[in-house]
Design an enzyme around this catalytic site. Structure first.
Site, short mmCIF file in Angstrom:
data_model
loop_
_atom_site.label_atom_id
_atom_site.label_comp_id
_atom_site.label_asym_id
_atom_site.label_seq_id
_atom_site.Cartn_x
_atom_site.Cartn_y
_atom_site.Cartn_z
N ASP A 45 -8.91 3.56 -2.14
CA ASP A 45 -9.94 4.07 -0.99
C ASP A 45 -11.19 4.39 -1.66
OD1 ASP A 45 -7.81 3.14 0.49
OD2 ASP A 45 -7.19 5.19 0.93
N GLU A 80 2.46 4.66 -4.20
CA GLU A 80 2.34 5.57 -5.48
C GLU A 80 3.65 6.35 -5.74
OE1 GLU A 80 -1.27 4.33 -4.31
OE2 GLU A 80 0.01 5.60 -3.00
N ASP A 90 0.88 -1.04 0.11
CA ASP A 90 0.25 -0.10 -0.30
C ASP A 90 0.79 1.40 -0.03
OD1 ASP A 90 -2.37 1.48 0.14
OD2 ASP A 90 -2.63 1.15 2.09
#
Length: 784
Positions: A477, A406, A403
């Site tokens: 999300d 990015e 997670d």
């Protein structure tokens, strides 16, 4: 930028082009795939998506025409003009794709920007020009699909997106230009043609699919090379197969990963994890996996455990595994900057972290506080990260959830000038940002494979084209909104036809508070998404199947059990997809593209080729229209036979998700089980829907790579339906323990006689079907 074409030369499958101001290359990868390249930054290809470029030895004809250079394969004609304008044609002369010769002409925007912004409106700015731009003419009947997980509808015509992996927790709506993944690939479908384009550029890139002006579409990037692949074919399936030949196919996962996953931010301490596991078993709800979010760690330090919350994690995970629960733990890239923390110290010592432009290790804030970021663009760093997976595997962890990759950070995004080694080529964050999560997933995958010997389970939020080789994904999300349930389907379908077959959403929604009705409808969608995970955020209401009322619990149980019943079918789809590149979840146009009715369907999908799912996606709705494509379809719940090519009205109370089975389908079903591997399955049920069709069923050990060495059994069924139904069973490969018997559930009540290998069989009648048992061996079933 390029000027006049002044010279060319041909070397095997490559045509080298000399323009007045630059150089270009047209490379024939195979007769249907053409690469257009100009070394604007690097002299050679430098792809993070394409790791094995298979160039076919094929003949090409190159001829210098009066105003252009013609390159011809057995299937395509490529015409190259001055300024490196390139047009593509079918071999019969039909135009497929044409570069625009004029300048871009953005539509006029009226009004005063500052006044609107003063009131808080987000105002679209004028469209920018980019260092690299390819502008294509629009013919008027285009429809665009792909581009990964972007918001909006299935057909992307009229939309604009940016490829820049972005952690944006605000509610995702159609105006979002970027989300977590950058997959610069799209399919252009017209009435008489189809093709795909893969723009292999990891810098920030831009895709305008006719939003700026309906007369053209374009793609471009801030930097890098001009490097795109034109992908031809006769149908959408051809395009997808050829694209995944370039970027890779989703490998067969372990079967347990296709079961139900329960997650939350966070299940902690250990007693809470055990409570969740206990509830699943006591409430008779199948579940294979529990995910642990960041609170299992010691002060959010990756590859550690909080000993207050998990005093003996090895013992706990061992006991959970004995009850069928696999544990998946989150691992973020941010490494806490802390003296005497081994991961930090080792990474610092070996220069494994990204630096600023002065060579100083770059620091930003994430969950642990001040953190540093591994340089996954470097092979040595990836090897080190892969080695660290052993820490988690030795604790008893079965999979890793990547997670915040990015990469996300709290004190603003990483600056453009953060430095990365880039396999010795040296570059900055602008080039690595979009592949950071992709490379982290690759390292994680390789570490798990090395130290477990099993097919790795990796789940990632950030991705690039080709990530399907290493990881499953989820759409990030989302929110517990009905709009996000509706949007989930086109997002997942476009991910699927962008090569990423193993994908899903947070069932029930991550943020906000789910309702009982929303969870009931969302679990019906989740049942038919490759990754089936209920996940919710911190300080939201409980969202487990039992968290609402008995009706919600019953509906969750019903569809989770249906999922486990369909596991052999899903596993077969994943197995065949490893070879074909076709996804599990499919837009109807993948198989019915000549039917214009399916081009804009956002609320139905195919699960494989045999099952059509038309879920309810609106609050309070209990009836809907369903479009059934050509052929005969059978209502899964009522067994009513319906003619396709038309719309039908289906009543769907809260516990019913409209499901239809294509006539001629053979759907393998497992018996009830709490988790994969709970029981040895000696008898497989074959749910048969009369018609002409075929099916292949694959059996192996469900976890290792031995199947790649031939250790599997493959059953093949061929069904012909006329005055009598004849089903031929063949065993094509028989190198793994298969089944002892098949239970046949034949969905037609008016059966008078059943034979297997000329032996008459007894059968029992149900309301709409008959059932009988045959040995799992080669032979012929005749049903009269």
């Amino acid at each position: 930028m390029f000027g006049k074409l002044v010279n060319h030369r041909v070397e095997k499958n490559k045509v080298y082009l000399d323009f007045e101001n630059n150089k270009g290359i047209v490379e024939v990868i195979n007769p249907l795939v053409i690469n257009i390249f100009s070394p604007l930054k690097y002299q050679q290809h430098y792809s993070r998506a394409i790791e094995e470029l298979n160039i076919e030895n094929c003949s090409i004809a190159v001829e210098n025409k009066t105003s252009y250079l013609e390159i011809k394969t057995n299937h395509l004609v490529v015409k190259v003009y001055d300024d490196f304008k390139v047009d593509f044609y079918k071999i019969d002369g039909t135009i497929l794709c044409e570069d625009l010769r004029e300048e871009r002409r953005p539509f006029l925007r009226r009004g005063t920007v500052s006044v609107a912004e003063d009131e808080g409106h987000n105002v679209e700015k004028d469209f920018d020009r980019h260092k690299i731009e390819v502008v294509k003419k629009m013919f008027g009947d285009e429809k665009f699909y792909g581009l990964g997980e972007k918001t909006g509808h299935l057909n992307k015509r009229g939309s604009y997106y940016e490829m820049w992996n972005t952690d944006d927790p605000s509610p995702h709506v159609e105006s979002h230009k970027s989300l977590y993944k950058s997959i610069p690939f799209f399919i252009n479908l017209r009435e008489d043609s189809v093709f795909g384009i893969f723009f292999d550029n990891t810098f920030k890139s831009y895709f305008d699919m006719g939003k700026e002006n309906s007369e053209y579409y374009y793609f471009g990037a801030d930097d890098g090379n001009l490097d795109y692949y034109f992908i031809g074919g006769e149908c959408v399936k051809d395009i997808l197969v050829n694209y995944t030949e370039l970027t890779g196919k989703t490998p067969l996962p372990q079967m347990w990963t296709l079961g139900f996953h329960q997650s939350r931010w966070s299940y902690s301490p250990e007693s809470r994890v055990r409570e969740i596991a206990k509830n699943f078993r006591e409430k008779d709800i199948p579940c294979d996996t529990i995910h642990l979010d960041i609170d299992y760690m010691d002060d959010f330090k990756v590859f550690t455990w909080d000993k207050n919350r998990f005093p003996d994690e090895k013992k706990a995970l061992k006991e959970l595994k004995e009850d069928g629960f696999k544990i998946v733990t989150i691992i973020d890239p941010g490494v806490k900057k802390e003296k005497n923390y081994p991961i930090y110290e080792e990474g610092l010592k070996n220069n494994y972290f990204a630096t600023d432009k002065d060579g100083v290790t770059y620091v930003n804030k994430v969950w642990p506080g001040n953190s540093v970021f591994p340089d996954f663009s470097d092979a040595d760093t990836r090897s080190w990260w892969a080695e660290n997976q052993r820490i988690m595997l030795e604790s008893g962890v079965s999979g890793i959830w990547n997670d915040m990759n990015e990469p996300a950070s709290f004190n603003g995004p990483l600056p453009d000038d953060v430095q990365f080694k880039n396999e010795g080529r040296g570059t900055d964050h602008r080039e690595i940002h979009n592949v950071y999560g992709h490379l982290m997933s690759k390292a994680t995958f390789e570490g798990i494979r090395k130290y477990s010997g099993k097919r790795p389970f990796v789940i990632t939020r950030a991705a690039y084209a080709g990530t399907q080789k290493y990881s499953t994904v989820w759409t990030g999300d989302n929110q517990s909104f009905w709009e996000h349930l509706r949007m989930a389907i086109p997002m997942l379908l476009n991910l699927s036809i962008s090569g990423i077959s193993f994908c899903g959403t947070d069932v029930g929604g991550f943020s906000f508070d789910c309702t009982s009705e929303l969870l009931s409808r969302w679990v019906q969608v989740g049942c038919f998404t490759p990754l089936f995970r209920n996940h919710s955020g911190s300080y939201t209401r409980d969202q487990e199947p039992w968290a609402f009322d008995e009706q919600t619990l019953d509906i969750n149980r019903k569809y989770i059990k249906l999922r486990y019943k369909l596991l052999p079918y899903i596993y077969d789809l994943m197995w065949s997809g490893e070879n074909s590149g076709l996804p599990v979840m499919r837009p109807l146009l993948l198989h019915y593209e000549k039917d214009k009715e399916v081009h804009e369907i956002n609320d139905e999908f195919l699960f494989g080729e045999n099952i059509l799912v038309a879920p309810i996606l609106e609050q309070g709705k209990t009836v809907r229209t369903v479009y059934l494509p050509e052929g005969k379809w059978i209502d899964y719940w009522t067994k009513e036979v319906l003619e396709g090519g038309t719309y039908v009205i289906k009543k769907a109370p809260l516990d019913i998700c409209p499901i239809y089975i294509k006539a001629g389908s053979i759907i393998p079903n497992f018996p009830e089980q709490n988790y994969v591997g709970e029981k040895e399955i000696d008898q497989l049920t074959l749910d048969i829907y009369p018609g002409d069709g075929s099916y292949a069923h694959f059996v192996d050990d469900k976890e290792s790579y031995n199947y790649r060495n031939g250790e599997y059994t493959l059953y093949e069924f061929m069904m012909n339906d006329g005055k009598e139904t004849v089903i031929n069973l063949n065993i094509k490969q028989n190198e793994f323990k298969g089944y002892e018997t098949f239970k046949i559930a034949y969905n037609e009540a008016s059966v008078k006689e059943v034979y297997f290998n000329n032996n008459k069989l007894e059968f029992t009648k149900q309301d709409c079907s008959v059932e009988f048992v045959i040995p799992a061996e080669k032979g012929t079933i005749i049903i009269r």
